[in-house]
Design a protein around this motif. Structure first.
Motif, PDB file in Angstrom:
ATOM      1  N   GLU A 169       0.803  -1.224   0.000  1.00 46.71           N
ATOM      2  CA  GLU A 169       0.000   0.000   0.000  1.00 46.71           C
ATOM      3  C   GLU A 169       0.837   1.275   0.000  1.00 46.71           C
ATOM      4  OE1 GLU A 169      -3.297   0.096  -0.268  1.00 46.71           O
ATOM      5  OE2 GLU A 169      -3.308  -2.091  -0.431  1.00 46.71           O
ATOM      6  N   TRP A 170       2.104   1.194   0.460  1.00 45.91           N
ATOM      7  CA  TRP A 170       2.903   2.392   0.676  1.00 45.91           C
ATOM      8  C   TRP A 170       4.129   2.391  -0.211  1.00 45.91           C
ATOM      9  CZ3 TRP A 170       1.140   6.027   4.149  1.00 45.91           C
ATOM     10  CH2 TRP A 170       0.145   5.604   5.037  1.00 45.91           C
ATOM     11  N   LEU A 171       4.425   3.536  -0.821  1.00 49.43           N
ATOM     12  CA  LEU A 171       5.692   3.723  -1.529  1.00 49.43           C
ATOM     13  C   LEU A 171       6.521   4.826  -0.874  1.00 49.43           C
ATOM     14  CD1 LEU A 171       4.817   3.472  -5.332  1.00 49.43           C
ATOM     15  CD2 LEU A 171       5.940   1.777  -3.891  1.00 49.43           C
ATOM     16  N   THR A 172       5.835   5.876  -0.411  1.00 49.13           N
ATOM     17  CA  THR A 172       6.555   7.007   0.180  1.00 49.13           C
ATOM     18  C   THR A 172       6.697   6.775   1.689  1.00 49.13           C
ATOM     19  OG1 THR A 172       4.493   8.269   0.276  1.00 49.13           O
ATOM     20  CG2 THR A 172       5.904   8.589  -1.630  1.00 49.13           C
ATOM     21  N   THR A 173       6.145   7.658   2.511  1.00 48.01           N
ATOM     22  CA  THR A 173       6.320   7.521   3.955  1.00 48.01           C
ATOM     23  C   THR A 173       5.292   6.557   4.518  1.00 48.01           C
ATOM     24  OG1 THR A 173       7.134   9.787   4.064  1.00 48.01           O
ATOM     25  CG2 THR A 173       6.471   8.767   6.132  1.00 48.01           C
ATOM     26  N   GLY A 174       5.766   5.392   4.953  1.00 42.92           N
ATOM     27  CA  GLY A 174       4.902   4.366   5.503  1.00 42.92           C
ATOM     28  C   GLY A 174       5.592   3.631   6.625  1.00 42.92           C
ATOM     29  N   PRO A 175       5.153   2.437   6.952  1.00 37.40           N
ATOM     30  CA  PRO A 175       5.676   1.720   8.119  1.00 37.40           C
ATOM     31  C   PRO A 175       7.146   1.330   8.019  1.00 37.40           C
ATOM     32  CG  PRO A 175       4.202   0.325   6.832  1.00 37.40           C
ATOM     33  CD  PRO A 175       4.055   1.694   6.293  1.00 37.40           C
ATOM     34  N   MET A 176       7.679   1.159   6.805  1.00 35.13           N
ATOM     35  CA  MET A 176       9.081   0.755   6.673  1.00 35.13           C
ATOM     36  C   MET A 176      10.032   1.856   7.113  1.00 35.13           C
ATOM     37  SD  MET A 176       8.920  -2.325   5.856  1.00 35.13           S
ATOM     38  CE  MET A 176      10.689  -2.494   5.798  1.00 35.13           C
ATOM     39  N   VAL A 177       9.601   3.101   7.037  1.00 42.04           N
ATOM     40  CA  VAL A 177      10.474   4.199   7.476  1.00 42.04           C
ATOM     41  C   VAL A 177      10.778   4.063   8.961  1.00 42.04           C
ATOM     42  CG1 VAL A 177      10.707   6.691   7.714  1.00 42.04           C
ATOM     43  CG2 VAL A 177       9.621   5.741   5.668  1.00 42.04           C
ATOM     44  N   GLY A 178       9.721   3.883   9.763  1.00 41.67           N
ATOM     45  CA  GLY A 178       9.917   3.724  11.198  1.00 41.67           C
ATOM     46  C   GLY A 178      10.710   2.483  11.549  1.00 41.67           C
ATOM     47  N   SER A 179      10.480   1.394  10.826  1.00 44.89           N
ATOM     48  CA  SER A 179      11.219   0.153  11.090  1.00 44.89           C
ATOM     49  C   SER A 179      12.705   0.330  10.782  1.00 44.89           C
ATOM     50  CB  SER A 179      10.646  -0.982  10.249  1.00 44.89           C
ATOM     51  OG  SER A 179       9.307  -1.258  10.605  1.00 44.89           O
ATOM     52  N   PHE A 180      12.985   0.998   9.687  1.00 48.03           N
ATOM     53  CA  PHE A 180      14.381   1.253   9.321  1.00 48.03           C
ATOM     54  C   PHE A 180      15.056   2.151  10.354  1.00 48.03           C
ATOM     55  CE2 PHE A 180      17.347   4.075   6.892  1.00 48.03           C
ATOM     56  CZ  PHE A 180      18.347   3.134   6.694  1.00 48.03           C
ATOM     57  N   GLU A 181      14.370   3.209  10.774  1.00 45.65           N
ATOM     58  CA  GLU A 181      14.943   4.123  11.764  1.00 45.65           C
ATOM     59  C   GLU A 181      15.188   3.416  13.094  1.00 45.65           C
ATOM     60  OE1 GLU A 181      12.975   8.312  10.100  1.00 45.65           O
ATOM     61  OE2 GLU A 181      11.932   7.126  11.631  1.00 45.65           O
ATOM     62  N   ALA A 182      14.283   2.540  13.487  1.00 37.97           N
ATOM     63  CA  ALA A 182      14.453   1.807  14.748  1.00 37.97           C
ATOM     64  C   ALA A 182      15.634   0.853  14.669  1.00 37.97           C
ATOM     65  CB  ALA A 182      13.166   1.057  15.087  1.00 37.97           C
ATOM     66  N   GLU A 183      15.778   0.173  13.550  1.00 32.25           N
ATOM     67  CA  GLU A 183      16.912  -0.747  13.382  1.00 32.25           C
ATOM     68  C   GLU A 183      18.227   0.019  13.347  1.00 32.25           C
ATOM     69  OE1 GLU A 183      18.836  -4.480  12.905  1.00 32.25           O
ATOM     70  OE2 GLU A 183      16.814  -3.920  13.551  1.00 32.25           O
ATOM     71  N   LEU A 184      18.227   1.170  12.690  1.00 38.37           N
ATOM     72  CA  LEU A 184      19.437   1.983  12.641  1.00 38.37           C
ATOM     73  C   LEU A 184      19.826   2.454  14.037  1.00 38.37           C
ATOM     74  CD1 LEU A 184      21.601   3.386  10.920  1.00 38.37           C
ATOM     75  CD2 LEU A 184      20.005   5.297  10.615  1.00 38.37           C
ATOM     76  N   ALA A 185      18.841   2.792  14.864  1.00 38.72           N
ATOM     77  CA  ALA A 185      19.133   3.254  16.215  1.00 38.72           C
ATOM     78  C   ALA A 185      19.809   2.186  17.059  1.00 38.72           C
ATOM     79  CB  ALA A 185      17.846   3.730  16.897  1.00 38.72           C
ATOM     80  N   ARG A 186      19.653   0.921  16.696  1.00 45.70           N
ATOM     81  CA  ARG A 186      20.384  -0.132  17.409  1.00 45.70           C
ATOM     82  C   ARG A 186      21.886  -0.003  17.175  1.00 45.70           C
ATOM     83  NH1 ARG A 186      20.438  -5.131  17.435  1.00 45.70           N
ATOM     84  NH2 ARG A 186      20.303  -5.544  15.205  1.00 45.70           N
ATOM     85  N   TRP A 187      22.271   0.643  16.080  1.00 53.03           N
ATOM     86  CA  TRP A 187      23.688   0.816  15.746  1.00 53.03           C
ATOM     87  C   TRP A 187      24.222   2.164  16.217  1.00 53.03           C
ATOM     88  CZ3 TRP A 187      26.772  -2.993  13.926  1.00 53.03           C
ATOM     89  CH2 TRP A 187      26.133  -4.149  13.466  1.00 53.03           C
ATOM     90  N   THR A 188      23.378   2.997  16.807  1.00 52.96           N
ATOM     91  CA  THR A 188      23.825   4.288  17.325  1.00 52.96           C
ATOM     92  C   THR A 188      23.708   4.341  18.850  1.00 52.96           C
ATOM     93  OG1 THR A 188      21.624   5.298  17.089  1.00 52.96           O
ATOM     94  CG2 THR A 188      23.129   5.465  15.206  1.00 52.96           C
ATOM     95  N   GLY A 189      23.624   3.177  19.481  1.00 48.81           N
ATOM     96  CA  GLY A 189      23.510   3.144  20.925  1.00 48.81           C
ATOM     97  C   GLY A 189      22.170   3.612  21.435  1.00 48.81           C
ATOM     98  N   GLY A 190      21.139   3.528  20.601  1.00 45.86           N
ATOM     99  CA  GLY A 190      19.797   3.930  21.002  1.00 45.86           C
ATOM    100  C   GLY A 190      19.471   5.376  20.718  1.00 45.86           C
ATOM    101  N   VAL A 191      20.402   6.137  20.145  1.00 46.80           N
ATOM    102  CA  VAL A 191      20.118   7.532  19.795  1.00 46.80           C
ATOM    103  C   VAL A 191      19.108   7.544  18.648  1.00 46.80           C
ATOM    104  CG1 VAL A 191      21.089   9.706  18.964  1.00 46.80           C
ATOM    105  CG2 VAL A 191      22.404   8.270  20.544  1.00 46.80           C
ATOM    106  N   PRO A 192      17.984   8.263  18.776  1.00 45.65           N
ATOM    107  CA  PRO A 192      16.941   8.256  17.749  1.00 45.65           C
ATOM    108  C   PRO A 192      17.452   8.742  16.396  1.00 45.65           C
ATOM    109  CG  PRO A 192      16.119   9.235  19.769  1.00 45.65           C
ATOM    110  CD  PRO A 192      17.599   9.081  19.950  1.00 45.65           C
ATOM    111  N   CYS A 193      16.940   8.138  15.337  1.00 41.88           N
ATOM    112  CA  CYS A 193      17.396   8.436  13.977  1.00 41.88           C
ATOM    113  C   CYS A 193      16.239   8.873  13.088  1.00 41.88           C
ATOM    114  CB  CYS A 193      18.061   7.205  13.357  1.00 41.88           C
ATOM    115  SG  CYS A 193      19.552   6.656  14.219  1.00 41.88           S
ATOM    116  N   LEU A 194      16.552   9.731  12.130  1.00 40.58           N
ATOM    117  CA  LEU A 194      15.603  10.187  11.121  1.00 40.58           C
ATOM    118  C   LEU A 194      16.179   9.866   9.739  1.00 40.58           C
ATOM    119  CD1 LEU A 194      14.834  13.696  12.620  1.00 40.58           C
ATOM    120  CD2 LEU A 194      13.158  11.859  12.368  1.00 40.58           C
ATOM    121  N   ALA A 195      15.451   9.126   8.947  1.00 41.74           N
ATOM    122  CA  ALA A 195      15.886   8.792   7.603  1.00 41.74           C
ATOM    123  C   ALA A 195      15.622   9.962   6.662  1.00 41.74           C
ATOM    124  CB  ALA A 195      15.162   7.545   7.097  1.00 41.74           C
ATOM    125  N   VAL A 196      16.579  10.235   5.779  1.00 42.17           N
ATOM    126  CA  VAL A 196      16.448  11.321   4.802  1.00 42.17           C
ATOM    127  C   VAL A 196      16.951  10.830   3.446  1.00 42.17           C
ATOM    128  CG1 VAL A 196      16.581  13.188   6.487  1.00 42.17           C
ATOM    129  CG2 VAL A 196      18.688  12.281   5.495  1.00 42.17           C
TER     130      VAL A 196
END
Length: 374
Positions: free
Chosen positions: A24-51
């Motif tokens: 259903e989603w191509l632009t901003t959808g659930p995968m954005v949040g999932s990707f940002e959460a997974e990335l935050a595991r590699w930054t010591g839990g610091v919140p991330c924003l995908a751009v």
């Protein structure tokens, strides 16, 4: 041509992207949040924003840091021009500090000599994947009241004093260009420690839109109402690319291990080659190497570059000092202001390094280089 860097794409990546394309989603959808959460595991839990790119990440970071007309931003010239250009586009006055001759990273002593009351931000660059000296730079930033920014386009997965890159700076930017450690084709991210800066960054990547009625100046018009309080841009990374990035992040540990293994092999195979200086590593760092940057001495860098490429080895030079670009020359910057960076550039050469590089291909790179220099 054997490239100096290349993406690693598997059927799992293709399936992840295809699933989103059929959903259903191509632009901003659930995968954005999932990707940002997974990335935050590699930054010591610091919140991330995908751009949308590493350049966008830098632009967002400077906006979140409040860089504006006349503010000084101290950074390294040994980087892709975007590190400095995005600060200049915010109206900042870029001040170039010199680098350490062994790592190519920002030299804290040089930063110390330049930092003052007008310094709004200090932007370190983790050159080749080797973390900058964040503790020393943090002390300078705290003394001057500056925001510490880490340009970690090269260093996702690296560690500094047993802490992941992304924890040290106030804002940390990443790039997911195909040659980087993981890819989203084009893409980037910003890790933001402070809540208020996180809100500013999130708004800036989405046109500056304010959708919460409690924060609007003129609410009550209906569910469609939204306001822009400060200008922003559309830097949103779409769901389809975040699906690729999420799939890639799940292999980051393997990518990191292979890069470290290849660097160790290069070090062993090239350690005795005359006229060559190998990359340094501080004992308190664990780099997830993006580049393998050697220094070719005795004025032979161009010869080696041209002969290697003529023989199908895609070596590269990283980077032209940022203030050598005409756009900075036209602003009054002159050559000679960072002699260590210019000396590093004059000898620097990146050898092929990417997870799918085979031992046989690496041996061929070494053999060709030995034939030229030996």
């Amino acid at each position: 041509m054997l490239p100096y860097g290349r993406q690693s794409i598997t059927d799992t990546d293709v399936q992840a992207v295809t699933k989103v394309l059929l959903g259903e989603w191509l632009t901003t959808g659930p995968m954005v949040g999932s990707f940002e959460a997974e990335l935050a595991r590699w930054t010591g839990g610091v919140p991330c924003l995908a751009v949308t790119s590493g350049t966008a990440a830098l632009h967002v970071a400077y906006a979140a840091a409040g860089v504006g007309p006349g503010d000084e931003v101290i950074t390294s010239p040994l980087t892709f021009v975007a590190t400095a250009a995005t600060a200049a586009m915010r109206g900042g006055r870029v001040v170039f500090a010199d680098v350490q001759p062994d790592t190519g990273n920002l030299d804290p002593a040089s930063v110390e000599s330049l930092a003052g009351d007008n310094t709004k931000a200090i932007t370190a660059v983790d050159y080749a994947g080797h973390p900058a000296d964040y503790d020393e730079l943090r002390a300078i930033a705290d003394r001057t009241g500056a925001v510490l920014i880490g340009d970690a386009a090269h260093s996702l997965g690296s560690r500094y004093k047993d802490r992941p890159v992304g924890e040290q700076a106030d804002l940390t930017t990443f790039s997911f260009f195909p040659t980087k450690t993981v890819t989203t084709a084009e893409g980037g991210a910003v890790a933001v420690r402070d809540h208020d800066r996180y809100v500013r960054a999130a708004r800036f990547r989405n046109h500056g839109l304010v959708r919460d009625p409690a924060e609007q100046r003129d609410p009550g018009h209906g569910g469609w109402h939204q306001e822009v309080h400060d200008f922003g841009l559309n830097y949103r990374l779409p769901d389809v690319l975040c699906a690729l990035g999420l799939s890639q992040l799940r292999r980051l540990e393997r990518f990191r291990a292979r890069r470290i293994e290849l660097v160790a092999r290069y070090n062993a195979l090239l350690g005795d080659l005359p006229g060559l200086t190998l990359p340094a590593r501080r004992p308190y760092t664990t780099p997830c190497w993006h580049l393998y940057p050697v220094r070719v001495r005795d004025g032979r860098r161009r010869e080696v570059y041209e002969r290697m490429r003529a023989e199908g080895i895609g070596v590269q030079v990283n980077y032209i000092p940022a203030y050598w670009h005409p756009v900075f020359e036209d602003l009054g910057y002159r050559r000679g202001i960072c002699p260590e960076a210019e000396s590093y550039y004059a000898e620097q050469l990146s050898l092929p390094l990417f997870p799918d590089l085979t031992d046989q291909q690496q041996d061929e790179v070494v053999d060709r280089l030995r034939a030229i220099l030996g």
